[in-house]
Motif scaffolding. Structure first.
Motif, short mmCIF file in Angstrom:
data_model
loop_
_atom_site.label_atom_id
_atom_site.label_comp_id
_atom_site.label_asym_id
_atom_site.label_seq_id
_atom_site.Cartn_x
_atom_site.Cartn_y
_atom_site.Cartn_z
N ILE A 1 -0.93 -5.43 2.93
CA ILE A 1 -0.70 -6.66 2.18
C ILE A 1 -0.97 -7.88 3.06
CG2 ILE A 1 1.05 -8.10 1.05
CD1 ILE A 1 2.36 -5.57 0.04
N ARG A 2 -0.58 -7.77 4.33
CA ARG A 2 -0.82 -8.86 5.27
C ARG A 2 -2.30 -9.08 5.49
NH1 ARG A 2 2.08 -8.23 10.88
NH2 ARG A 2 0.48 -6.63 11.13
N ALA A 3 -3.08 -8.01 5.49
CA ALA A 3 -4.53 -8.12 5.66
C ALA A 3 -5.13 -8.92 4.51
CB ALA A 3 -5.17 -6.73 5.73
N VAL A 4 -4.67 -8.64 3.28
CA VAL A 4 -5.16 -9.37 2.11
C VAL A 4 -4.68 -10.81 2.13
CG1 VAL A 4 -5.12 -9.50 -0.42
CG2 VAL A 4 -5.26 -7.27 0.70
N ALA A 5 -3.37 -10.99 2.38
CA ALA A 5 -2.78 -12.32 2.32
C ALA A 5 -3.35 -13.27 3.37
CB ALA A 5 -1.26 -12.21 2.49
N SER A 6 -3.55 -12.78 4.59
CA SER A 6 -4.05 -13.65 5.66
C SER A 6 -5.47 -14.13 5.34
CB SER A 6 -4.01 -12.93 7.01
OG SER A 6 -4.82 -11.76 6.98
N ALA A 7 -6.31 -13.22 4.84
CA ALA A 7 -7.68 -13.59 4.49
C ALA A 7 -7.69 -14.56 3.30
CB ALA A 7 -8.50 -12.35 4.16
#
Length: 210
Positions: A112-118
């Motif tokens: 989820i962090r990978a999606v949110a940060s991008a």
């Protein structure tokens, strides 16, 4: 009547806007090499979601919302520059190290962090709205679109952008091979420096605007 090539045009626009190398491209490559293609693809999905938001605004001529977001560009650039700076410092400090969950065999760092940060990094540049508006004009989509046409176009933009980053991640994964500690170290160093450059660019733009 809906243009039968509208979806294809959206895909082409999504690819064209996502293709130039930027911080998301760097993150996609690094996360693919370090964490595997899944994290790389999810990074691209996050960026594609933001592109979809900008495309939606441009497609439906949401002038008020567009103007509001552009008016926030100073704050958004500050946030984006700070996030890039943190990512750059973290990358350089942990260069050459991969932390894995010994029980699951998967790299740390939530998907989820990978999606949110991008998503947040892409959203931190509201000027992308103008890029979409210009692109729509260039392909003959300057006129107001119907609701259905707008959704088809934006769906194409999202798919095009996501497809580009997915392809990038898969190619990097296929050609990356086994990483030696030294190779991993240099990948992190180069990625960290590039992220620092992108962060510095954002801060420089803010300073020149003031």
């Amino acid at each position: 009547m809906i243009d039968p090539f509208l979806f294809a045009k959206g895909i082409a626009l999504g690819i064209a806007i996502a293709a130039p190398v930027g911080p998301i491209g760097v993150l996609t490559i690094r996360r693919t090499l370090i964490h595997g293609p899944r994290h790389g693809i999810l990074t691209g999905v996050g960026a594609a979601l933001a592109d979809g938001v900008f495309g939606l605004i441009a497609a439906f001529g949401m002038v008020a919302l567009s103007t509001w977001l552009i008016s926030l560009k100073t704050g958004l650039h500050l946030i984006g520059g700070t996030v890039l700076l943190v990512l750059a410092i973290r990358t350089l400090l942990h260069a050459g190290h991969i932390e894995r969950d010994p029980e699951k065999g998967r790299t740390e760092g939530g998907e989820i962090r990978a999606v949110a940060s991008a998503f947040l990094l892409t959203l931190s540049n509201p000027m992308t709205i103008l890029t979409f508006a210009t692109a729509f004009t260039a392909v003959g989509l300057a006129e107001t679109l119907s609701f259905a046409s707008g959704l088809i176009l934006v769906a194409g933009v999202f798919l095009g952008s996501a497809s580009w980053f997915t392809a990038l991640s898969l190619v990097v994964s296929a050609t990356g091979g086994r990483l030696t500690p030294r190779t991993l170290l240099w990948i992190d160093r180069v990625a960290g420096v590039l992220l620092l450059v992108f962060s510095a660019y954002m801060f420089l733009a803010l300073w020149l605007r003031w």
